[in-house]
Design a protein around this motif. Sequence first.
Motif: not given
Length: 413
Positions: A134-162
């Motif tokens: 959680i980057i920001s959450s105040n009932t008006e604006i939500l901002e999240l950072n999300v990262k996807v990894m698999d069991a190999r410890n490989k990162t598929w991607g990382e994205e910011r959602f607002k």
Amino acid sequence: MTSLYLQLQKVMAVLAASMILVACQSTGSGVTNVGSGNSAYSAQNAMQRTYHYQSNVYLDVAVPVFETGLAGPYDYKLQEAQREEGIWPQVRRLEANRFALDTKHALEKTGAFGSVHVTPDAQADKDLYVLGKIISSNTEILELNVKVMDARNKTWGEERFKFQVGAFFHNDPMNHGKNPYEPTFAAIASWVYDLLNKLSDSEKQEIERVSDLRFAKNYSPEAFSDYLVQTRSGTWQLAGFPAQNDPMYQRIQAVKAKEEQFIHTLQTNYETFYETSNEAYSTYHHETYPLAVQKRQAEQERRNSQFLSAGLAILAVAAGNQDTHLGNAVAAVAAVGALSNLKDAVDANRELHEVRDILDEAGSSLQVQISPQVIEFENEKIALQGSAQEQYQQLRQRLQEIYRLEQTPDQQL
């Protein structure tokens, strides 16, 4: 005289242009796209999207409880800074659990995954991990950072959602009982789905096998370590795989099934918590949304007042340097204007503190609770207490003890 008018025109032109820019920023017309401005993951596209998964391989997913982004227990300066920003620990901890559930539900709607489970942390053995903060959450604006990894410890991607909740969301009776943040999690699921579709079936099967072997290696490193190789970058690669009828492998699979049962049971706990807190959280959103908007507007007004005060002060100095009656008059007016706007900024700042106090009181009424559990295994009842993370650690420790006890007779034969 002419030079004074030119100076006045220049200063006023700069002030006018700057105020127009600030006004455009303060309209709150909205963050309409999520995913760092990527239109493919806009709220509208994600909510309307349909999915047609063309594969027979379904990866199991762990969605660990989101990171709260809260300051540490002894980081008093950051604690105070976060309070000034409107961050309340009680609400953040509640949201860390709720947002993981929201992500789980959105991923399940795609029909592209096997089991999707909320887990206490990323230590659970799954094929895929969707890690949120959680980057920001105040009932008006939500901002999240999300990262996807698999069991190999490989990162598929990382994205910011607002995402910004619409001004009339809570006034529409059709939205009663709806999650104002739902478009954000639909966008996350859409993004993860597209990442998944970049992989071949053979690569997905490799991920499943690595996941199985990492679990097996944790219980019996002497039997399964040779099947995995860890690279310098920390990723895992297959070096082989045991036969399906291997007794050691089958025993490990039985233990894994029991752990999976616990994780599955834990979902009921999380879902119950979600439902129990739903009414209070919805009320919190409905009641504090206007305050969050008011806070943002007050902050913008304070910045505007400070900016205008600074501009008028510059104008006063420029006009005061002109040895004319007009210059002295303009300087006096500008100085009065600067003082007036500074007072407005102080008043706005005082209002901000009052708004924060109201939100702080609202946030303190929301508490996170995880119920104790009792798990039956091998005719034994295992009592698990504490947080979900502590319960999971207790279970793993007990399962390892049982596995070693079962293993001993075979070693003596």
